[in-house]
Enzyme design. Structure first.
Site, PDB file in Angstrom:
ATOM      1  N   ASP A  42       0.846  -1.188   0.000  1.00  0.00           N
ATOM      2  CA  ASP A  42       0.000   0.000   0.000  1.00  0.00           C
ATOM      3  C   ASP A  42       0.888   1.247   0.000  1.00  0.00           C
ATOM      4  OD1 ASP A  42      -2.414   1.375   0.082  1.00  0.00           O
ATOM      5  OD2 ASP A  42      -2.555   1.319   2.261  1.00  0.00           O
ATOM      6  N   ASP A  84      -9.307   3.973  -1.896  1.00  0.00           N
ATOM      7  CA  ASP A  84     -10.152   4.423  -0.782  1.00  0.00           C
ATOM      8  C   ASP A  84     -11.459   5.026  -1.294  1.00  0.00           C
ATOM      9  OD1 ASP A  84      -8.104   3.640   0.851  1.00  0.00           O
ATOM     10  OD2 ASP A  84      -7.297   5.645   1.137  1.00  0.00           O
ATOM     11  N   GLU A 114       2.480   4.881  -4.220  1.00  0.00           N
ATOM     12  CA  GLU A 114       2.440   5.783  -5.373  1.00  0.00           C
ATOM     13  C   GLU A 114       3.804   6.445  -5.666  1.00  0.00           C
ATOM     14  OE1 GLU A 114      -1.245   4.648  -3.995  1.00  0.00           O
ATOM     15  OE2 GLU A 114       0.121   5.915  -2.842  1.00  0.00           O
TER      16      GLU A 114
END
Length: 704
Positions: A342, A422, A345
């Site tokens: 997670d 999300d 990015e």
């Protein structure tokens, strides 16, 4: 095409005089700008092997990129007809059809998709699928990792904030053929472990470890099938990756052993940000090995994430990839089954752009050259999951790795599954999840899905039941919710919602033989598991914008209860009667005319119980009385299937007024199982069953 024939012809000649433009396969061309510099783009991250020119581009070729470069930014423009429907661009918000939209390909931690008007999300897919009114189709691939924008408000216009890049254009007779050609270029998903196809339960966070055990026991006590429980960041010691909180998770090995006894698998989160703590072993190793991304002054870049100040591995370095992979050795030996990468990015809290500066330095090595972060930002997550997968495989060489990634790039399906980030617990986001997952599926990533129930804010029982009732047909099926929100396990809102959720999840487990077969097709040919309805009839223009319903494979049509006046394909699609009594939540599932779909005779509580000893063949003959289907089966884990230890059976059916007949033949593989079948003939919403048989031909008498 816009009829600027002379201009197009001249444009084509300019491009064709470029250094290496040409055909790389039948109906696939690569176009290079005249000032292309290979070292600024190659090796390609999207395309799995280097392109080889095999022939000249024919003069009748119509899709010709028009290149531009101002010394800093690059552009590509492709003229298309006004009646072409566009899809793809990977993880995007909005409608299924991408005509009239624009997106910014710059991987961004985008909580509930509100930043940048939802035009930047967690992943970048510089890819478009175009479908013409006659059903012929094309694909456009910008082989470029640099920050870039796609503008589809008129034609196809791409602006890249980097050097000139090459374009690959695919021309085929159907969108399905384009998807197979794309898969040949960028690769397919690895065959997942069977357990990864089961229902999965997650929360940020289940804490302490006894709460994890409680969740597992409740699923088994309530007879709700499930396979996986997920561990978010609170299991860690101060959010330090590869560590465990001594109070909340004092014995992770025992926790995983307890979960395995209940036939559950565990997946644990690992982020890229490493806490800058002189007493922390991972930080010490990384500093000693010079493994961190550098700022423009040549120092290790420091940015804030969950643990506070963090440094970030530079995955462009072969040494760093090897080091990162090695960290999974002891971690996986604790009985961990899968990994969740997670925040990759990468997300950085104390930054205007919520990531590291574009001027940061990646040092590269091996095939990858040194360059700035603007070049490598969009593939940072992809490089991370590649190294993670390699480490997990080395730690457990006899098992198929499972990695879930939030950030990725076109081609990253080779290393990790994904989810849509999300989202919000609302009807808007429930409905948005269908076109989002479809466009990911049309961009080469078939293993994807949303957080069922929604991640942020409070779900209510009605929303959860409806979302579960549709979510069980997504390729990736996980319920996930945030801190300080209402619990959203299937039983959290009382018996009615629990019963509805159980029915929906039961359906997924009954469909596992068919679903596993679809994943095998995705693995071998790149066929999307979840497909848009227009795939059922590529010439029916009324289906092109349908985004409430979808296909599971090519044989099942999924219609949510909440769908309003959906456009459905023609023909006599038969409704599958899964239960004797209907509720207000279950989706309508219809079987394609001419299809045979294998389903399980029983509901399994987990994939540990899964077997194909008794298979029901649901059959809906077409107008000519013909039908066909397949069943793939292997050991569910490991790599024996690569050595031929699997079975692929083909079913060929026929029907008339008196009899339904199905012939069964194993066409591939050495795996031999004693298996019995029965026919489930569906007609006018009713189902008639044959007797069980182990013969190669099964018949069902329809005489009264």
């Amino acid at each position: 095409m816009k009829k600027y024939i002379l201009l197009l012809f001249l444009g084509a000649q300019l491009v064709l005089r470029g250094q290496s433009s040409g055909l790389i396969a039948d109906d696939i061309a690569v176009f290079y700008p005249e000032n292309y510099e290979a070292e600024r783009h190659q090796p390609s991250f999207a395309i799995k092997r280097e392109l080889e020119i095999r022939g000249k581009i024919p003069r009748q070729w119509t899709l010709i990129p028009q290149f531009g470069y101002d010394g800093e930014n690059s552009t590509v423009k492709i003229d298309i007809d006004e009646d072409v429907d566009l899809y793809g661009n990977g993880e995007v918000t909005g409608s299924l059809r991408r005509n009239g939209t624009s997106v910014e390909l710059w991987n961004t931690d985008n909580y509930v998709y509100k930043k940048h008007e939802g035009k930047r999300l967690y992943q970048s897919h510089p890819w478009l699928l175009g479908v013409r009114p006659d059903g012929t189709a094309f694909g456009v691939l910008a082989d470029n990792t640099w920050k870039q924008d796609f503008d589809l408000k008129d034609d196809i216009a791409i602006t890249s904030y980097g050097p000139p890049f090459r374009m690959v254009i695919i021309e085929k007779n159907s969108p399905q053929e384009v998807m197979h050609a794309l898969a040949d270029l960028i690769g397919t998903i690895p065959m997942p472990p069977l357990w990864a196809l089961g229902y999965q339960q997650s929360r940020y966070s289940y804490y302490p470890s006894d709460s994890v055990r409680y969740i597992a026991r409740e699923f088994r006590k309530r007879k709700i099938p499930a396979d996986v429980i997920w561990m978010d960041i609170d299991y860690m010691d101060g959010y330090r990756i590869f560590t465990f909180d001594k109070q909340g998770f004092p014995d992770p090995r025992k926790l995983n052993r307890d979960l395995h006894k209940l036939d559950f698998k565990s997946v644990y989160m690992i982020d890229p940000g490493v806490k800058a703590d002189e007493d922390y072993g991972i930080y010490q190793q990384g500093t000693e090995g010079s493994h961190w991304v550098l700022d423009q002054s040549g120092n290790a870049f420091v940015g804030e994430v969950w643990p506070g100040d963090c440094v970030f591995p530079d995955y462009t370095r072969p040494e760093t990839q090897k080091w990162w992979a090695s960290l999974y050795g002891d971690f996986m030996k604790l009985g961990i089954d899968g990994v969740w990468n997670d925040m990759n990015e990468p997300a950085v809290f104390d930054s205007d752009n919520f990531t590291m500066p574009e001027t940061n330095l990646h040092r590269g090595g091996g095939d990858l050259p040194q360059d700035i972060h603007r070049r490598y930002h969009n593939v940072y997550g992809m490089l991370m999951v590649k190294a993670s997968r390699e480490g997990i495989l080395k730690a457990s060489p006899g098992k198929r790795p499972f990695v879930l990634s939030r950030a990725n790039f076109l081609g990253g399906q080779r290393y990790a599954a994904t989810w849509t980030g999300d989202n919000l617990s609302s009807w808007e986001y429930l409905k948005l999840s269908v076109p989002m997952s479809l466009n990911l599926s049309l961009s080469g990533q078939p293993f994807n899905g949303p957080d069922i129930g929604g991640f942020s804010k409070n779900a209510d029982g009605d929303l959860l039941a409806h979302w579960t009732a549709i979510g069980v047909y997504f390729p990736f099926c996980r319920n996930h919710s945030s801190k300080n929100t209402t619990s959203q396990e299937p039983w959290a809102f009382g018996e009615t919602i629990e019963d509805a959720s159980r029915k929906a999840i039961n359906r997924r487990y009954k469909l596992l033989p068919y679903l596993y077969t679809l994943f095998r097709k995705a693995h071998t040919a790149g066929t999307p598991v979840m497909q848009p309805v227009f795939f059922a009839d590529v010439k029916d223009l009324s289906l092109r914008g349908e985004e409430e319903t979808f296909l599971l494979g090519e044989d099942l049509l999924i219609i949510p209860q909440w769908a309003e006046r959906p456009h459905l394909p023609g023909g006599k699609w038969e409704t599958i009667p899964f239960e004797e009594e209907q509720d207000d939540y279950q989706a309508t599932v219809k079987l394609r005319p001419g299809a045979i779909v294998p389903i399980a005779d029983e509901v399994f509580q987990s994939t540990e119980d899964y077997n194909t000893r008794k298979i029901v063949l649901l059959i809906n003959p077409d107008e000519e009385g013909k039908a066909s289907g397949t069943l793939y089966d292997d050991e569910g884990n490991g790599f024996g299937f690569e050595k031929g230890i699997y079975s692929l059976h083909r079913f060929t059916g026929s029907a008339d007024d008196n009899e339904v007949r199905v012939e069964i033949k194993q066409t591939e593989g050495s795996r031999k199982l004693r298996r019995v079948y029965k026919i489930g003939y569906i007609h006018d919403g009713l189902i008639t069953y044959s007797d069980w048989s182990a013969d190669e031909v099964i018949t069902l008498s329809l005489e009264k």
